[in-house]
Design a protein around this motif. Sequence first.
Motif, PDB file in Angstrom:
ATOM      1  N   GLY A  38      26.630  88.798 -47.922  1.00 17.23           N
ATOM      2  CA  GLY A  38      26.410  88.269 -46.580  1.00 17.23           C
ATOM      3  C   GLY A  38      26.896  86.838 -46.401  1.00 17.23           C
ATOM      4  O   GLY A  38      27.058  86.376 -45.278  1.00 17.23           O
ATOM      5  N   SER A  39      27.139  86.130 -47.522  1.00 19.45           N
ATOM      6  CA  SER A  39      27.680  84.769 -47.420  1.00 19.45           C
ATOM      7  C   SER A  39      29.076  84.818 -46.826  1.00 19.45           C
ATOM      8  O   SER A  39      29.842  85.743 -47.077  1.00 19.45           O
ATOM      9  N   ARG A  40      29.413  83.786 -46.050  1.00 19.32           N
ATOM     10  CA  ARG A  40      30.773  83.643 -45.533  1.00 19.32           C
ATOM     11  C   ARG A  40      31.469  82.600 -46.392  1.00 19.32           C
ATOM     12  O   ARG A  40      30.953  81.503 -46.572  1.00 19.32           O
ATOM     13  N   VAL A  41      32.618  82.991 -46.942  1.00 20.62           N
ATOM     14  CA  VAL A  41      33.343  82.098 -47.847  1.00 20.62           C
ATOM     15  C   VAL A  41      34.793  81.954 -47.401  1.00 20.62           C
ATOM     16  O   VAL A  41      35.376  82.871 -46.835  1.00 20.62           O
ATOM     17  N   ARG A  42      35.359  80.774 -47.653  1.00 17.04           N
ATOM     18  CA  ARG A  42      36.791  80.544 -47.437  1.00 17.04           C
ATOM     19  C   ARG A  42      37.499  80.879 -48.746  1.00 17.04           C
ATOM     20  O   ARG A  42      37.110  80.399 -49.814  1.00 17.04           O
ATOM     21  N   VAL A  43      38.528  81.705 -48.665  1.00  9.13           N
ATOM     22  CA  VAL A  43      39.337  82.044 -49.834  1.00  9.13           C
ATOM     23  C   VAL A  43      40.262  80.855 -50.096  1.00  9.13           C
ATOM     24  O   VAL A  43      41.107  80.532 -49.274  1.00  9.13           O
ATOM     25  N   LEU A  44      40.077  80.195 -51.238  1.00  5.37           N
ATOM     26  CA  LEU A  44      40.846  78.994 -51.550  1.00  5.37           C
ATOM     27  C   LEU A  44      42.165  79.301 -52.235  1.00  5.37           C
ATOM     28  O   LEU A  44      43.194  78.743 -51.894  1.00  5.37           O
ATOM     29  N   LYS A  45      42.140  80.158 -53.243  1.00  4.75           N
ATOM     30  CA  LYS A  45      43.339  80.413 -54.037  1.00  4.75           C
ATOM     31  C   LYS A  45      43.211  81.772 -54.703  1.00  4.75           C
ATOM     32  O   LYS A  45      42.143  82.130 -55.177  1.00  4.75           O
ATOM     33  N   ILE A  46      44.298  82.483 -54.713  1.00  5.67           N
ATOM     34  CA  ILE A  46      44.368  83.744 -55.447  1.00  5.67           C
ATOM     35  C   ILE A  46      45.271  83.503 -56.642  1.00  5.67           C
ATOM     36  O   ILE A  46      46.408  83.049 -56.491  1.00  5.67           O
ATOM     37  N   GLY A  95      38.225  90.450 -55.333  1.00  2.00           N
ATOM     38  CA  GLY A  95      37.093  89.851 -56.031  1.00  2.00           C
ATOM     39  C   GLY A  95      37.395  88.395 -56.334  1.00  2.00           C
ATOM     40  O   GLY A  95      38.448  88.086 -56.895  1.00  2.00           O
ATOM     41  N   LEU A  96      36.496  87.497 -55.961  1.00  5.29           N
ATOM     42  CA  LEU A  96      36.715  86.061 -56.121  1.00  5.29           C
ATOM     43  C   LEU A  96      35.778  85.468 -57.156  1.00  5.29           C
ATOM     44  O   LEU A  96      34.594  85.790 -57.186  1.00  5.29           O
ATOM     45  N   GLY A  97      36.308  84.562 -57.970  1.00  2.91           N
ATOM     46  CA  GLY A  97      35.501  83.788 -58.894  1.00  2.91           C
ATOM     47  C   GLY A  97      35.123  82.457 -58.259  1.00  2.91           C
ATOM     48  O   GLY A  97      35.613  82.104 -57.182  1.00  2.91           O
ATOM     49  N   PRO A  98      34.259  81.680 -58.923  1.00  2.41           N
ATOM     50  CA  PRO A  98      33.764  80.434 -58.351  1.00  2.41           C
ATOM     51  C   PRO A  98      34.849  79.453 -57.895  1.00  2.41           C
ATOM     52  O   PRO A  98      34.700  78.821 -56.857  1.00  2.41           O
ATOM     53  N   GLY A  99      35.949  79.332 -58.619  1.00  4.28           N
ATOM     54  CA  GLY A  99      36.987  78.388 -58.249  1.00  4.28           C
ATOM     55  C   GLY A  99      37.886  78.852 -57.127  1.00  4.28           C
ATOM     56  O   GLY A  99      38.777  78.129 -56.689  1.00  4.28           O
ATOM     57  N   GLN A 100      37.657  80.071 -56.650  1.00  4.72           N
ATOM     58  CA  GLN A 100      38.533  80.651 -55.639  1.00  4.72           C
ATOM     59  C   GLN A 100      37.912  80.702 -54.254  1.00  4.72           C
ATOM     60  O   GLN A 100      38.531  81.204 -53.320  1.00  4.72           O
ATOM     61  N   MET A 101      36.680  80.218 -54.106  1.00  2.48           N
ATOM     62  CA  MET A 101      35.994  80.341 -52.821  1.00  2.48           C
ATOM     63  C   MET A 101      35.100  79.140 -52.562  1.00  2.48           C
ATOM     64  O   MET A 101      34.688  78.432 -53.485  1.00  2.48           O
ATOM     65  N   GLU A 102      34.837  78.948 -51.281  1.00  6.44           N
ATOM     66  CA  GLU A 102      33.950  77.881 -50.828  1.00  6.44           C
ATOM     67  C   GLU A 102      33.072  78.433 -49.715  1.00  6.44           C
ATOM     68  O   GLU A 102      33.585  78.997 -48.748  1.00  6.44           O
ATOM     69  N   VAL A 103      31.753  78.283 -49.858  1.00  6.00           N
ATOM     70  CA  VAL A 103      30.833  78.751 -48.835  1.00  6.00           C
ATOM     71  C   VAL A 103      31.067  77.958 -47.552  1.00  6.00           C
ATOM     72  O   VAL A 103      31.232  76.737 -47.579  1.00  6.00           O
ATOM     73  N   VAL A 104      31.082  78.670 -46.436  1.00  8.14           N
ATOM     74  CA  VAL A 104      31.267  78.069 -45.119  1.00  8.14           C
ATOM     75  C   VAL A 104      29.973  78.300 -44.335  1.00  8.14           C
ATOM     76  O   VAL A 104      29.513  79.437 -44.221  1.00  8.14           O
ATOM     77  N   SER A 105      29.394  77.219 -43.824  1.00  6.55           N
ATOM     78  CA  SER A 105      28.188  77.389 -43.024  1.00  6.55           C
ATOM     79  C   SER A 105      28.583  77.682 -41.587  1.00  6.55           C
ATOM     80  O   SER A 105      29.623  77.247 -41.106  1.00  6.55           O
ATOM     81  N   ASP A 106      27.766  78.460 -40.929  1.00  2.39           N
ATOM     82  CA  ASP A 106      28.045  78.868 -39.540  1.00  2.39           C
ATOM     83  C   ASP A 106      27.905  77.729 -38.575  1.00  2.39           C
ATOM     84  O   ASP A 106      27.235  76.799 -38.707  1.00  2.39           O
TER      85      ASP A 106
END
Length: 89
Positions: free
Chosen positions: A16-24, A78-89
């Motif tokens: 349910g978290s919204r995340v920005r995909v930083l890097k693949i 599938g994203l690991g910790p370094g690949q995503m950033e939580v985005v608040s609404d």
Amino acid sequence: MENETRDINGAVVQVGSRVRVLKIDDSVLSQLSQSEAEAARSMEGEVLEVYEIDEWGGAWVEKSWRTHDGTPVSHSLGLGPGQMEVVSD
């Protein structure tokens, strides 16, 4: 805690978290066909909702769109910790 992981900043990520995909990672892209790699790369910078946390702590997101002829397509990642950033609404 089960079914949660952390983002690049240490914030909790769960279903349910919204995340920005930083890097693949290139190592992932190199295993895909050219069209699949292009679809995956199009997810970079997108904000997507996590639908699953796998047993290894990967946060799974999916992007859906229509091709130029209207065909619906989607791609999951599938994203690991370094690949995503939580985005608040």
